[in-house]
Design a protein around this motif. Structure first.
Motif: not given
Ligand code: T1G
Length: 696
Positions: A75, A62, A24, A59, A130-132, A461, A66, A272, A96, A122, A98-99
């Motif tokens: 960022l 973080d 992250a 991914a 997507p804010g960046a 799961k 937020f 969460f 992946t 996502p 992402l974001g």
């Molecule tokens: N930030 C912080 N923690 C995260 C995280 C993230 N982006 N993604 C996952 N975690 C933590 C999650 O809480 C868990 O913690 C552990 O990692 C494993 O995750 C500016 C504003 C990547 C597909 O929305 O979709 O970028 O419970 O159990 O099933 O435009 O995590 O172990 O303590 O889900 O293998 C955009 C969110 C953010 C991606 C992996 N990104 N994450 O899945 O593991 S907003 C997302 C996921 C953004 C910009 C904008 C999935 C995964 P813990 P997990 P997984």
């Protein structure tokens, strides 16, 4: 140890990010990237490669940061540096991206990815966008149609598809670093330009404009009122009508609107909450779940077949057992028909369905389950029938087999009591249709071992469910709360609201389907039969079921009989309001001496959502649910509660517990005080000012 390292390899500056578990884009990563970009700008590297260790490329931002004051470098600061870097920049993607992670890759001149990698934006699933720069760069690289789909749906796109769409430039097989270094050397040799997505032209064709207009309508309906998808479409329009920097500014404005929108707070809470639900409080960390290599399902009906599909799709061999070969054949045919529809809809290929069906064996002989690791009973909802099944299983199955019941209401302890292995018996409550609904209530019996619980949560799961642990009570978490919710719906009906008004009010509020329509869908006879097994006090006040009983006695069972509270169009199955039901409710009201009145939508929503949360608070206090957020997960994944309202417990926190308690007391004065006994926990928290989240 730094989460970002930099080193030169064959004149290529390699930036490596290592920030487990998902890389992250935390403050430490952003700072490390800024330092590495500064170094690379000055050294004699010819190109810059960004790669990640661990299971995935970045991914996203973080999410845990937020809501806190942004820490420099942000960022956007880091991406501005990357976007204008003097060297040729390449992102190497695996897992992946992402974001904000994919937005980082979009700020590179080129992108390569492992064939198994996916890219996505996502943010919409968090009520964000997507804010960046993602909404400005994606359409410039991939065009409006792909940008609309990728950003408004938020689902990851496989590497090959991303290559076709122009979002990545090279697919790499095998070793990513080696493949990426070769790719960079090739770009250098070809003197590839430092191409920036921001400099690419983008305009909307008439077809694009129609696609946006159509997306606005379909998304408003599909998301039941989420704001982020509409704002995303505003951003994509801005990408076509404004210069890049102005488009970026418009994106930031709309991102900030999302970030401060209560819908996003609710959806981030759900992100969460879903993950927290998998954690079992008080369980010894050394307790490891068992591997489940084979599953037996007892009952080849709709539920048993759907459950069998879940395991077969996860590659786990299933024995689907019923009383005789005809019943088994009928069950297998029902599964095949289900998959035929999925193939028509493009959800599965024929080859995939054949592989899944190869995992399902029919049987009518319990002896076939002698070596099965986990057996799930899904027979008629009657305790004696279930106990007979468990006696047979107990005598046939191997000593360490796990025996689970899919019961909705029966006591797991009464079922376990007829076996010699109560420590290996539990509930695994699936929701219909079992192969579609994500929620799985894992119900702990009084003697169920921790290892058995851990195994059920893990295998849940693995088959793509969202497991939530529940203690033993009538209806566990979801259905117990549903009784209070359904009671208030019935009372609103007999007090003067129509079925269409009640359902309309709740659906406009965000529920996937109104409570009256849900009754017709499930079948009114199910509740009727369940009530026959209850004592008068368990049944509650006649006003809360008299109309339903009358309809069943008239043969109006709901959709299955063509009419229930509504009439149903035989072709489209669209519901049609039926004046005779409104008249029936009025007659029942008169019989019970209830004076009908007009009821506002606001009162309907208040009564139903407060009744739900009030029962949820009792469930929490009794320890049936581990945490308030688990209850939210149950309702958002099992009952069509809108994610953008965060679940019933989040909703009551959002209105203020004191406000909620005062409203319930007011309802108690004006309506039926028995229904509005405020849960002691809510009263206590309203007085102390603590939140449900803090209370354990
Ligand atoms: N930030 C912080 N923690 C995260 C995280 C993230 N982006 N993604 C996952 N975690 C933590 C999650 O809480 C868990 O913690 C552990 O990692 C494993 O995750 C500016 C504003 C990547 C597909 O929305 O979709 O970028 O419970 O159990 O099933 O435009 O995590 O172990 O303590 O889900 O293998 C955009 C969110 C953010 C991606 C992996 N990104 N994450 O899945 O593991 S907003 C997302 C996921 C953004 C910009 C904008 C999935 C995964 P813990 P997990 P997984």
């Amino acid at each position: 140890m730094s989460v970002v390292t930099y080193h030169l390899k064959d004149a290529i500056g390699v930036i490596t990010i290592d920030n487990p578990p998902v890389n992250a884009m935390s403050h430490a990563v952003r700072s490390g990237l800024v330092d590495a970009l500064d170094t690379a700008a000055e050294d004699d590297s010819q190109a810059l490669l960004i790669i990640c260790k661990g299971r995935t490329f970045i991914a996203g931002a973080d999410i845990s940061e937020f809501g806190k004051p942004p820490k420099s470098p942000t960022l956007r600061d880091m991406l501005d540096m990357l976007d204008s870097h003097p060297k040729l920049t390449v992102a190497a993607i695996h897992g992946t991206a992402l974001g904000g992670g994919f937005e980082t890759a979009l700020c590179c001149n080129y992108r390569c990815a492992l064939d198994t990698a996916k890219v996505g934006l996502p943010e919409v699933k968090l009520g964000l966008l997507p804010g960046a720069g993602g909404t400005q760069r994606t359409p410039r690289l991939a065009g409006a149609a792909d940008a609309i789909t990728l950003i408004t749906q938020g689902n990851p796109m496989p590497a090959e598809q991303a290559l076709t769409s122009g979002l990545i430039d090279q697919v790499v097989q095998g070793d990513l670093l080696a493949g990426a270094v070769d790719y960079v050397h090739r770009l250098i040799a070809e003197d590839a330009p430092r191409r920036r997505a921001r400099d690419l032209p983008f305009s909307l064709s008439d077809e694009d404009r129609e696609a946006i207009a159509s997306a606005r309508k379909s998304l408003a309906k599909k998301t039941r009122g989420e704001h982020a998808p509409q704002r995303i479409l505003d951003c994509i329009e801005a990408a076509a009508t404004l210069d890049f920097n102005s488009g970026l500014a418009r994106e930031r404005e709309l991102f900030d609107a999302c970030m401060t929108d209560p819908q996003s707070a609710a959806m981030r809470h759900m992100f969460f909450a879903e993950r927290q639900a998998a954690k079992i409080q008080g369980m010894d960390p050394s307790v490891a779940p068992r591997d489940i290599g084979s599953v037996g399902i007892i009952g080849a009906g709709t539920m048993g077949g759907g459950i069998a599909m879940c395991f077969a799709q996860a590659g786990i061999p299933v024995t689907l057992l019923d009383m005789n070969s005809d019943a088994v054949t009928a069950g297998l045919d029902r599964i095949r028909k289900n998959y035929a529809i999925s193939v028509k809809r493009g959800r599965f290929s024929e080859e995939q369905v054949n592989a899944i069906m190869a995992n399902i064996e029919g049987s009518s002989d319990y002896a076939d389950l002698a070596e099965t690791d986990l057996v799930i009973e899904a027979v008629f909802e009657n305790l004696a029938v279930k106990q007979d099944v468990f006696r047979s299983l107990d005598s046939v199955c191997k000593a360490d087999a796990i025996l689970a019941s899919n019961t909705s209401y029966q006591s797991i302890d009464d079922i376990a009591a007829v076996t010699s292995r109560p420590q290996s018996v539990l509930g695994t409550h699936f929701f219909s249709p079992a192969n579609v609904m994500k929620l799985l209530e894992v119900v702990r019996g009084a003697q169920t071992d921790d290892e058995i619980i851990a195994t059920a949560m893990a295998v849940g799961k693995k088959i793509g469910k969202v497991p939530v642990l529940a203690g033993m009570c009538y209806g566990f978490i979801g259905n117990r709360m549903l009784r209070s919710y359904g009671r208030e719906a019935q009372l609103c009906l007999i007090e003067g609201a129509t079925p269409a008004q009640i359902d309309g009010a709740m659906e406009r509020w965000g529920m996937a389907m109104g409570p009256i329509a849900v009754g017709d869908l499930a079948g009114l006879d199910i509740g009727y039969k369940a009530r026959e097994q209850l004592t008068p006090e368990q049944k509650g006040k006649p006003a809360s079921y008299i109309v339903a009983d009358r309809l069943v006695e008239m043969g109006r069972l709901g959709q299955k009989s063509g009419a229930g509270y509504y009439q149903y169009d035989p072709e489209t199955r669209a519901r049609i309001e039926d004046p005779s039901v409104i008249e029936l409710a009025a007659q029942c009201a008169a019989e019970l001496g209830i004076k009908q009145r007009s009821i506002t939508d606001e009162e309907i929503v208040d009564r139903l959502t407060l009744a739900l949360a009030n029962e949820g608070a009792r469930i929490l206090e009794e320890g049936i649910a581990q945490r308030a957020s688990d209850i939210d997960v149950v309702y958002c994944f099992g009952y069509g509660f809108p994610r953008h309202r965060g679940g019933p417990m989040w909703t009551i926190e959002a209105r203020g517990l004191d406000n909620a308690v005062q409203r319930m007391k007011a309802l108690g004065n004006s309506l039926d005080a028995d229904n509005w006994q405020v849960a002691p926990l809510l009263q206590q928290l309203a007085e102390s000012g603590e939140s449900l989240k803090d209370w354990q």
